[in-house]
Design an enzyme around this catalytic site. Structure first.
Site, PDB file in Angstrom:
ATOM      1  N   CYS A  27      28.295   6.767  46.217  1.00 51.87           N
ATOM      2  CA  CYS A  27      27.596   6.504  44.945  1.00 51.87           C
ATOM      3  C   CYS A  27      28.464   6.865  43.738  1.00 51.87           C
ATOM      4  CB  CYS A  27      26.276   7.267  44.893  1.00 51.87           C
ATOM      5  SG  CYS A  27      26.499   9.058  44.895  1.00 51.87           S
ATOM      6  N   CYS A  96      21.438  13.351  47.894  1.00 47.68           N
ATOM      7  CA  CYS A  96      21.756  14.013  46.619  1.00 47.68           C
ATOM      8  C   CYS A  96      21.610  15.527  46.771  1.00 47.68           C
ATOM      9  CB  CYS A  96      20.848  13.501  45.508  1.00 47.68           C
ATOM     10  SG  CYS A  96      20.625  11.712  45.540  1.00 47.68           S
TER      11      CYS A  96
HETATM   12 FE1  FES Z   1      24.628   9.874  44.272  1.00 51.89          FE
HETATM   13 FE2  FES Z   1      22.223  10.832  44.000  1.00 51.89          FE
HETATM   14  S1  FES Z   1      22.796   8.748  44.125  1.00 51.89           S
HETATM   15  S2  FES Z   1      24.021  11.952  44.346  1.00 51.89           S
END
Ligand code: FES
Length: 117
Positions: A27, A96
């Site tokens: 991400c 996360c």
């Molecule tokens: Fe990357 Fe939450 S989407 S840490």
């Protein structure tokens, strides 16, 4: 949502005893966590996170959870304990909380390495 809107302990500790830097390559979110340690107890913790709402909320919560804990106790704080303290996270946001746990472990690791020297 409350910890996302009003995150606790945002910032840095200039004379930190341990700093943890982690990132999630998928991400792209990054987290830096600072700890101050006295007599084996975490007396202060701050963070800087560039990431999603859950990353900010879990960073905020983990800094709150570890303050006042010994290093050994802090090492036992799991990502699921952080998620639980936040009242739960959607399944797709659990990674996360893993980032927050890794940031804490990395900061403690840094502290222990510096202490050895
Ligand atoms: Fe990357 Fe939450 S989407 S840490």
């Amino acid at each position: 949502m409350e910890h996302f809107r009003n995150p606790r302990n945002v910032g840095e500790i200039s004379d930190a005893d341990g700093i943890g830097n982690v990132g999630n390559p998928i991400c792209g979110d990054i987290m830096r966590l600072y700890i101050k340690v006295k007599d084996n107890v975490i007396t202060d913790a701050k963070f800087k996170t560039y990431g999603c709402g859950a990353a900010i909320a879990t960073s905020s919560m983990i800094t709150e959870l570890v303050k006042g804990k010994t290093i050994e106790e802090a090492l036992k704080v799991s990502n699921s304990a952080v998620a639980e303290a936040l009242g739960g996270l959607p399944k797709i946001k659990m990674h996360c909380s893993v980032l927050a746990e890794e940031a804490l472990k990395s900061a403690i690791d840094d502290y222990l390495k510096k202490k050895k020297k």
